[in-house]
Design an enzyme around this catalytic site. Structure first.
Site, PDB file in Angstrom:
ATOM      1  N   LYS A  22       0.843  -1.206   0.000  1.00  0.00           N
ATOM      2  CA  LYS A  22       0.000   0.000   0.000  1.00  0.00           C
ATOM      3  C   LYS A  22       0.877   1.255   0.000  1.00  0.00           C
ATOM      4  CE  LYS A  22      -1.656   1.792   3.974  1.00  0.00           C
ATOM      5  NZ  LYS A  22      -1.454   3.232   4.151  1.00  0.00           N
ATOM      6  N   CYS A 126      -4.442   8.750   9.956  1.00  0.00           N
ATOM      7  CA  CYS A 126      -4.535   7.967  11.186  1.00  0.00           C
ATOM      8  C   CYS A 126      -4.356   8.856  12.419  1.00  0.00           C
ATOM      9  CB  CYS A 126      -3.418   6.928  11.225  1.00  0.00           C
ATOM     10  SG  CYS A 126      -3.766   5.427  10.328  1.00  0.00           S
ATOM     11  N   VAL A 133       3.334  19.240   8.542  1.00  0.00           N
ATOM     12  CA  VAL A 133       3.798  19.221   7.141  1.00  0.00           C
ATOM     13  C   VAL A 133       4.926  20.229   6.906  1.00  0.00           C
ATOM     14  CG1 VAL A 133       1.649  18.342   6.133  1.00  0.00           C
ATOM     15  CG2 VAL A 133       1.937  20.808   6.427  1.00  0.00           C
ATOM     16  N   ASP A 134       5.614  20.620   7.996  1.00  0.00           N
ATOM     17  CA  ASP A 134       6.657  21.642   7.848  1.00  0.00           C
ATOM     18  C   ASP A 134       7.795  21.212   6.914  1.00  0.00           C
ATOM     19  OD1 ASP A 134       6.997  19.737   9.881  1.00  0.00           O
ATOM     20  OD2 ASP A 134       8.374  20.971  11.034  1.00  0.00           O
ATOM     21  N   LYS A 171      14.529  15.473  10.167  1.00  0.00           N
ATOM     22  CA  LYS A 171      14.175  14.140  10.691  1.00  0.00           C
ATOM     23  C   LYS A 171      13.750  13.337   9.465  1.00  0.00           C
ATOM     24  CE  LYS A 171      10.664  12.463  13.950  1.00  0.00           C
ATOM     25  NZ  LYS A 171       9.579  12.878  14.825  1.00  0.00           N
ATOM     26  N   SER A 173      11.616  11.598   6.939  1.00  0.00           N
ATOM     27  CA  SER A 173      10.186  11.577   6.633  1.00  0.00           C
ATOM     28  C   SER A 173       9.967  10.884   5.293  1.00  0.00           C
ATOM     29  CB  SER A 173       9.624  12.996   6.578  1.00  0.00           C
ATOM     30  OG  SER A 173       8.366  12.986   5.921  1.00  0.00           O
ATOM     31  N   VAL A 174       9.174   9.835   5.336  1.00  0.00           N
ATOM     32  CA  VAL A 174       8.871   9.075   4.121  1.00  0.00           C
ATOM     33  C   VAL A 174       8.098   9.961   3.140  1.00  0.00           C
ATOM     34  CG1 VAL A 174       7.545   7.109   3.243  1.00  0.00           C
ATOM     35  CG2 VAL A 174       8.891   6.877   5.350  1.00  0.00           C
ATOM     36  N   ILE A 338       9.067   7.105  16.428  1.00  0.00           N
ATOM     37  CA  ILE A 338       8.669   7.829  15.205  1.00  0.00           C
ATOM     38  C   ILE A 338       7.450   8.715  15.458  1.00  0.00           C
ATOM     39  CG2 ILE A 338       8.068   7.604  12.746  1.00  0.00           C
ATOM     40  CD1 ILE A 338      10.771   6.342  13.320  1.00  0.00           C
TER      41      ILE A 338
HETATM   42  C1  UD1 Z   1       4.673   6.960   6.189  1.00  0.00           C
HETATM   43  C2  UD1 Z   1       3.803   5.735   6.099  1.00  0.00           C
HETATM   44  C3  UD1 Z   1       3.369   5.263   7.492  1.00  0.00           C
HETATM   45  C4  UD1 Z   1       4.581   5.073   8.382  1.00  0.00           C
HETATM   46  C5  UD1 Z   1       5.473   6.308   8.369  1.00  0.00           C
HETATM   47  C6  UD1 Z   1       6.785   6.097   9.115  1.00  0.00           C
HETATM   48  C7  UD1 Z   1       2.651   5.868   3.976  1.00  0.00           C
HETATM   49  C8  UD1 Z   1       1.373   6.062   3.242  1.00  0.00           C
HETATM   50  N1  UD1 Z   1       2.627   6.026   5.312  1.00  0.00           N
HETATM   51  O1  UD1 Z   1       3.887   7.987   6.777  1.00  0.00           O
HETATM   52  O2  UD1 Z   1       2.657   4.028   7.337  1.00  0.00           O
HETATM   53  O3  UD1 Z   1       4.167   4.821   9.707  1.00  0.00           O
HETATM   54  O4  UD1 Z   1       5.799   6.678   7.010  1.00  0.00           O
HETATM   55  O5  UD1 Z   1       7.476   5.017   8.577  1.00  0.00           O
HETATM   56  O6  UD1 Z   1       3.666   5.579   3.384  1.00  0.00           O
HETATM   57  N2  UD1 Z   1       7.139  14.858  10.326  1.00  0.00           N
HETATM   58  C9  UD1 Z   1       7.272  16.172  10.671  1.00  0.00           C
HETATM   59  N3  UD1 Z   1       7.070  17.131   9.702  1.00  0.00           N
HETATM   60  C10 UD1 Z   1       6.737  16.803   8.428  1.00  0.00           C
HETATM   61  C11 UD1 Z   1       6.621  15.441   8.088  1.00  0.00           C
HETATM   62  C12 UD1 Z   1       6.823  14.481   9.060  1.00  0.00           C
HETATM   63  O7  UD1 Z   1       7.578  16.515  11.818  1.00  0.00           O
HETATM   64  O8  UD1 Z   1       6.552  17.705   7.599  1.00  0.00           O
HETATM   65  C13 UD1 Z   1       7.356  13.824  11.369  1.00  0.00           C
HETATM   66  C14 UD1 Z   1       6.097  13.019  11.689  1.00  0.00           C
HETATM   67  O9  UD1 Z   1       5.266  13.681  12.587  1.00  0.00           O
HETATM   68  C15 UD1 Z   1       6.696  11.759  12.267  1.00  0.00           C
HETATM   69  C16 UD1 Z   1       7.978  11.576  11.457  1.00  0.00           C
HETATM   70  O10 UD1 Z   1       8.253  12.845  10.865  1.00  0.00           O
HETATM   71  O11 UD1 Z   1       7.028  11.956  13.616  1.00  0.00           O
HETATM   72  C17 UD1 Z   1       7.918  10.525  10.371  1.00  0.00           C
HETATM   73  O12 UD1 Z   1       6.740  10.696   9.613  1.00  0.00           O
HETATM   74  P1  UD1 Z   1       6.689  10.378   8.046  1.00  0.00           P
HETATM   75  O13 UD1 Z   1       7.823   9.483   7.684  1.00  0.00           O
HETATM   76  O14 UD1 Z   1       6.564  11.663   7.317  1.00  0.00           O
HETATM   77  O15 UD1 Z   1       5.328   9.580   7.939  1.00  0.00           O
HETATM   78  P2  UD1 Z   1       4.368   9.500   6.709  1.00  0.00           P
HETATM   79  O16 UD1 Z   1       5.130   9.722   5.451  1.00  0.00           O
HETATM   80  O17 UD1 Z   1       3.161  10.322   6.962  1.00  0.00           O
END
Ligand code: UD1
Length: 429
Positions: A22, A126, A133-134, A171, A173-174, A338
């Site tokens: 997914k 979730c 989204v910074d 940090k 971020s996927v 995370i």
């Molecule tokens: C993706 C996955 C999710 C998984 C997560 C971590 C998908 C559809 N979802 O979510 O299943 O649990 O990776 O492996 O692929 N963050 C910030 N600022 C930002 C973006 C992220 O502070 O602008 C933080 C988030 O709050 C979190 C961390 O970075 O603490 C990691 O999040 P991120 O890797 O971005 O998760 P998703 O891409 O949303």
């Protein structure tokens, strides 16, 4: 609303097919916005999130079609999707669509790269933390975008197109890595992304983008170099196997005992989780068509884990591993690094008789001899499936409600498990 009813106690035996991921399928579908030509994706799982994203993409003007069943194919096989964004007619992703799925926010990257503008609602998703989204905003600004926030929307445009830049994520971020990588493929000049996510789904997207004509170096590492190109073209790409589904069913077998071949699974995508699982007393063997998981009746050894970005232990398997540890022969510590609010399953596991104490980001799980079935309710996707795993060994009947969370991310879960001997069924309301 549908429920899943489980009667615990059966060991799992047989072969269980693993779907396409997914978390790879979603960004790959979004990548179709980058080209006028058709992107064909094979092995796309039949999930609610996929259907939801199709709706969002079609609102932007993406035409799509799905191949029908082929000779010899069973219903558990993934689908083939053809996505064609020959004309993007709308660069707004509205709140009522984006709020249902966080990943749809990622359309901002391709829309901005190809159309020079985007208006995308701030996301939902979730209930596992604030999830800001910074990183996306700072990354797109580094590529020359102007960004404003207006009544719940991010409004972005470019003066004459995106330009390559240096993006250093504070940090891993996927989602931000997917988004900036997609945007950079069509930016003028070179973009360097540092501290990029290395998750296999990022690699899968990068490989597909290269197939579409993008120039990306450093794939699979934490530094990506992307040379912008004039345009991308048609390509056909199979979605990588779902490592989270693989790990989930591996933990289910570790929980119940038995022997199951996870067909199509890839061990190289799950090394840290499999290393942990083997320390619990589970045997994991690569076989010709996937991975064989075996546990005899000797009990489950407790193991401590700390979640980390890839190649560390995935946060998306934390809840499932906690379910397994509720039956371990001792105490284990589970540390979540995370997301700050990803222990919502603790209260529900406790309803089944689990003994778990929480201290900030650390859960201490005291293994018990028995779990006892009860009605439970999940608050997010991976938490829901942890309750299913616990239900497979709980005495009597467990009823998991709010099944829509499961349907977002697990394809035909009850069919796959019942084919391996579990007593599990969907009760449609
Ligand atoms: C993706 C996955 C999710 C998984 C997560 C971590 C998908 C559809 N979802 O979510 O299943 O649990 O990776 O492996 O692929 N963050 C910030 N600022 C930002 C973006 C992220 O502070 O602008 C933080 C988030 O709050 C979190 C961390 O970075 O603490 C990691 O999040 P991120 O890797 O971005 O998760 P998703 O891409 O949303």
């Amino acid at each position: 609303m549908d429920k899943i009813r489980i009667v615990g106690g059966n060991k799992l035996h047989g072969t269980l097919p693993i779907s396409g991921a997914k978390n790879a399928a979603l960004p790959l579908m979004i990548a179709s916005l980058l080209t006028e030509e058709t992107l064909t994706l094979e092995n796309v799982p039949r999930l609610r999130d996929v259907a939801q994203l199709m709706q969002i993409l079609s609102n932007h003007g993406v035409d799509y079609s799905v191949d029908g069943k082929r000779a010899g194919q069973n219903l558990l096989a993934g689908q083939t999707l053809h996505l064609s964004a020959s004309g993007i007619v709308d660069t707004t992703a509205p709140y009522d669509l984006v709020s249902k799925m966080r990943a749809s926010f990622w359309v901002i990257g391709p829309l901005l790269a190809r159309m020079g503008q985007a208006r995308v609602s701030l996301p939902g998703g979730c209930a596992i933390g604030t999830r800001p989204v910074d990183f996306f905003i700072d990354g797109l600004k580094a590529l020359g975008a102007n960004i404003d926030i207006d009544r719940g929307y991010i409004v972005a445009d470019t003066n004459g197109g995106l330009k390559g830049g240096r993006v250093v994520f504070p940090k891993v971020s996927v989602g931000a890595t997917h988004t900036i990588m997609m945007a950079a493929t069509l930016a003028k000049g070179e973009t360097v992304i540092e501290n990029a996510a290395r998750e296999p789904e990022v690699t899968d997207l990068a490989n597909c983008l290269v197939g579409m004509g993008a120039k990306i170096e450093g794939i699979g590492t934490d530094t990506l170099h992307i040379q912008g190109v004039e345009g991308l073209h048609a390509y056909r790409h199979p979605v990588v196997a779902d490592r989270i589904e693989t790990g989930t069913y591996a933990m289910a077998v570790a929980m119940t005992g038995g022997e199951v071949v996870l067909e199509g699974a890839r061990a190289d995508l799950l090394q840290s989780a499999f290393e942990v699982l083997s320390r619990t007393g589970t045997e994991i063997t690569e076989v010709e068509n996937g991975i064989k998981i075996f546990r005899n009746g000797n009990g489950i050894e407790p193991v401590d884990i700390v979640t980390d970005p890839f190649p560390g232990f995935p946060t998306d398997l934390q809840a499932q591993f906690m379910a397994l540890m509720t039956r371990a022969k001792g105490t284990s510590k589970i540390t979540e690094t995370i997301f700050e609010n990803r222990f919502m399953h603790v209260q529900e596991l406790a309803r089944l008789g689990a003994r778990i104490s929480l201290d900030g980001q650390v859960a201490t799980v005291h293994g018990v001899d028995h779990l006892i079935g009860a009605p439970v309710m999940a608050t997010d996707l991976r938490a829901s499936v942890s309750l299913v795993i616990a239900g497979l060994v709980a005495e009597g009947e467990t009823e998991v409600s709010r099944v829509y969370h499961l349907d977002r991310g697990f394809e035909r879960l009850e069919d796959k498990l019942s084919a391996c001997g579990a007593v599990i069924e969907r009760i449609s309301a």
